[in-house]
Design a protein around this motif. Structure first.
Motif, short mmCIF file in Angstrom:
data_model
loop_
_atom_site.label_atom_id
_atom_site.label_comp_id
_atom_site.label_asym_id
_atom_site.label_seq_id
_atom_site.Cartn_x
_atom_site.Cartn_y
_atom_site.Cartn_z
N GLN A 199 0.50 -0.93 -0.33
CA GLN A 199 0.15 -0.09 0.29
C GLN A 199 0.48 1.39 -0.08
OE1 GLN A 199 0.09 -2.29 2.46
NE2 GLN A 199 0.11 -0.94 3.98
N THR A 200 2.03 1.68 0.34
CA THR A 200 3.06 2.45 0.67
C THR A 200 3.40 2.67 -0.78
OG1 THR A 200 5.22 1.07 1.07
CG2 THR A 200 3.51 2.40 2.36
N ASP A 201 3.34 1.71 -1.92
CA ASP A 201 3.72 1.59 -3.60
C ASP A 201 3.16 2.90 -4.20
OD1 ASP A 201 3.67 0.93 -6.44
OD2 ASP A 201 5.56 -0.18 -4.84
N GLU A 202 2.64 3.73 -4.67
CA GLU A 202 2.63 4.82 -6.17
C GLU A 202 1.82 4.00 -6.59
OE1 GLU A 202 4.30 6.95 -8.05
OE2 GLU A 202 6.72 5.37 -8.78
N HIS A 203 1.84 2.08 -7.05
CA HIS A 203 1.30 1.66 -7.97
C HIS A 203 0.03 0.90 -7.01
CE1 HIS A 203 3.48 3.03 -11.67
NE2 HIS A 203 4.56 3.02 -11.13
N TYR A 204 -0.34 0.87 -5.79
CA TYR A 204 -0.87 0.44 -4.85
C TYR A 204 -2.24 0.41 -6.31
CZ TYR A 204 -4.47 -1.13 -1.28
OH TYR A 204 -5.32 -1.78 -0.71
N ILE A 205 -3.05 1.33 -6.16
CA ILE A 205 -4.28 1.54 -6.54
C ILE A 205 -4.51 1.27 -7.81
CG2 ILE A 205 -6.39 3.30 -6.68
CD1 ILE A 205 -6.27 2.71 -4.18
N GLU A 206 -3.05 1.62 -8.73
CA GLU A 206 -3.38 1.56 -9.94
C GLU A 206 -3.68 -0.63 -9.99
OE1 GLU A 206 -1.15 1.32 -13.76
OE2 GLU A 206 -0.06 2.66 -12.53
N ALA A 207 -3.39 -1.20 -9.27
CA ALA A 207 -3.21 -2.48 -9.65
C ALA A 207 -4.89 -3.08 -9.07
CB ALA A 207 -2.37 -3.13 -8.26
N ILE A 208 -5.62 -2.30 -7.87
CA ILE A 208 -6.57 -2.82 -7.09
C ILE A 208 -7.92 -2.57 -8.47
CG2 ILE A 208 -8.15 -1.90 -5.05
CD1 ILE A 208 -6.60 -3.69 -4.20
N LEU A 209 -7.60 -0.89 -8.64
CA LEU A 209 -8.25 -1.01 -9.92
C LEU A 209 -8.68 -1.54 -10.86
CD1 LEU A 209 -7.66 3.09 -9.57
CD2 LEU A 209 -9.86 2.25 -9.46
N THR A 210 -7.15 -2.19 -11.54
CA THR A 210 -7.18 -3.28 -12.80
C THR A 210 -7.60 -4.38 -12.09
OG1 THR A 210 -4.93 -2.24 -13.09
CG2 THR A 210 -5.62 -4.27 -13.79
N ILE A 211 -7.95 -4.59 -10.65
CA ILE A 211 -8.86 -6.28 -10.48
C ILE A 211 -9.46 -5.78 -10.77
CG2 ILE A 211 -9.27 -7.98 -8.64
CD1 ILE A 211 -6.10 -7.71 -7.88
N CYS A 212 -10.55 -4.97 -9.85
CA CYS A 212 -11.91 -4.12 -10.48
C CYS A 212 -12.17 -4.58 -11.63
CB CYS A 212 -11.97 -3.13 -9.28
SG CYS A 212 -11.93 -3.41 -7.55
N GLN A 213 -11.54 -4.22 -12.39
CA GLN A 213 -12.05 -4.12 -13.91
C GLN A 213 -12.00 -5.70 -14.55
OE1 GLN A 213 -9.51 -0.55 -16.23
NE2 GLN A 213 -11.51 -0.56 -17.61
N LYS A 214 -10.65 -6.46 -14.26
CA LYS A 214 -10.44 -7.04 -14.46
C LYS A 214 -11.58 -8.48 -14.37
CE LYS A 214 -7.20 -11.15 -15.48
NZ LYS A 214 -6.12 -11.68 -15.33
N HIS A 215 -12.14 -8.48 -13.33
CA HIS A 215 -13.01 -9.18 -12.98
C HIS A 215 -14.11 -8.62 -12.67
CE1 HIS A 215 -10.30 -12.63 -12.35
NE2 HIS A 215 -9.03 -12.08 -11.69
N ASN A 216 -15.18 -7.61 -12.67
CA ASN A 216 -16.23 -6.62 -12.71
C ASN A 216 -16.37 -7.20 -11.20
OD1 ASN A 216 -16.70 -6.34 -15.59
ND2 ASN A 216 -17.22 -8.81 -16.33
#
Length: 349
Positions: free
Chosen positions: A55-72
């Motif tokens: 969660q300290t990584d600047e790409h944390y939220i990007e990863a979460i959003l990607t999972i949400c989009q990929k799996h609806n």
């Protein structure tokens, strides 16, 4: 319906609770687990599993959003208080993807993560918190005026997992404990979880002695109070409750209701409460699904079923929000082999 559990860590049982809730509701879907550590036990049991940035990584939220989009993904449930500030800050982006986010808004997260704010936050609703001071000078003045007495606890204002917690029994201990806590914060993820400098992120607080309770507060997505689950702590191990007993004490039920209505948070929140023989004091509030919920689940609660119903816009059954009182419960460990072929999601690579 697809459900994303973030920072699953050791909580294999939570994954199972949500998988079973989907089955009982006769809803097709997956429980997706994400964690920054490839060897997190929970990654061994999810229907889909991802190793994501910390969660300290600047790409944390990007990863979460990607999972949400990929799996609806239909709903997201965070399991670690360190990540909640990041999720709260990007809650609107997740909601724009039609994800029901069972986490508070950022303003609520900020207010409960600052332990130095508890008396101001809770006194309007008649709930007590310990006396606390944010500098060595102010606590020394309070000691000189007999407003507070030893022992004192020195801890981060936005602490987690007992990191940086020190105890002072005499005046000479305070400065050493304070500076040790500052250095501990600087070397931990807590330093990334607040805009405050480490030197301004330390609290000196009176210690409340007595029985300790875990108090869980569950609200719906609109911040309406739904239920509370209360457990008397009997034994701790490694910062987690190891044994407890479920209770339905009216005073604690009322404190939970007041806090749920006052905070108006979405989803789950956990508080630690001490009873000194005269009054109850809230000493910690965590804006996430606490690990202690597993005890209440085994005592009859079924919040995963309630979360699924709320996500689907269906009625929450009262039976999901109640527990059997006076039931003593204890944890045990299980062993799982580690699979190393999970999807690794790091948008920067």
């Amino acid at each position: 319906m697809n459900i994303l559990l973030t920072s699953g860590a050791r909580r294999i049982d939570f994954v199972g609770f949500f998988q079973e809730a989907l089955k009982k509701a006769n809803i097709e879907g997956k429980v997706i687990v994400a964690d920054p550590e490839y060897n997190a036990p929970s990654l061994q049991v999810g229907d889909e599993n991802y190793v994501i940035p910390h969660q300290t990584d600047e790409h944390y939220i990007e990863a979460i959003l990607t999972i949400c989009q990929k799996h609806n993904v239909d709903c997201l449930v965070p399991l670690n208080d360190w990540e909640v500030p990041k999720i709260a800050a990007h809650k609107k982006e997740l909601q724009e993807q039609e994800v029901a986010v069972f986490a508070p808004d950022q303003s609520v997260v900020d207010s409960v993560r600052d332990k130095g704010n508890y008396r101001q936050l809770l006194s309007p609703i008649g709930v007590k918190a310990p006396k606390s001071y944010c500098s060595i000078a102010t606590v020394k003045a309070a000691l000189a005026n007999n407003q507070i007495a030893f022992p004192l606890m020195i801890k981060p204002r936005n602490g987690s997992a007992s990191i940086g917690v020190e105890t002072a029994h005499k005046i000479e201990d305070i400065e050493h404990a304070y500076h040790h806590a500052v250095n501990t914060v600087k070397e931990s993820p807590l330093d990334d979880a607040t805009a405050k400098e480490a030197e301004n992120n330390i609290l000196i607080e009176e210690i409340i002695e007595g029985d300790k309770y875990s108090l869980d507060i569950f609200n719906d997505l609109d911040g309406r109070f739904c239920a509370s689950f209360i457990r008397k702590q009997l034994q701790m191990r490694g910062g987690d409750v190891d044994r407890c007993i479920t209770v339905h004490q009216p005073e604690l039920v009322e404190i939970a209701r007041k806090m749920g209505e006052h905070l108006g948070h979405a989803g789950y929140m956990n508080a630690d409460v001490f009873f000194n023989g005269d009054d109850y004091y809230v000493i910690d509030i965590n804006p996430r699904f606490g690990g202690g919920y597993a005890f209440s689940h085994h005592a009859g609660a079924d919040v995963p079923s309630a979360i699924i119903a709320l996500t689907a816009g269906k009625t929450v059954k009262e039976e999901w929000l109640t527990t059997r009182p006076n039931l003593e419960l204890a944890r045990h460990d299980i062993v799982v082999p580690i699979e190393k072929t999970f999807s690794k999601l790091h948008p920067s690579r």
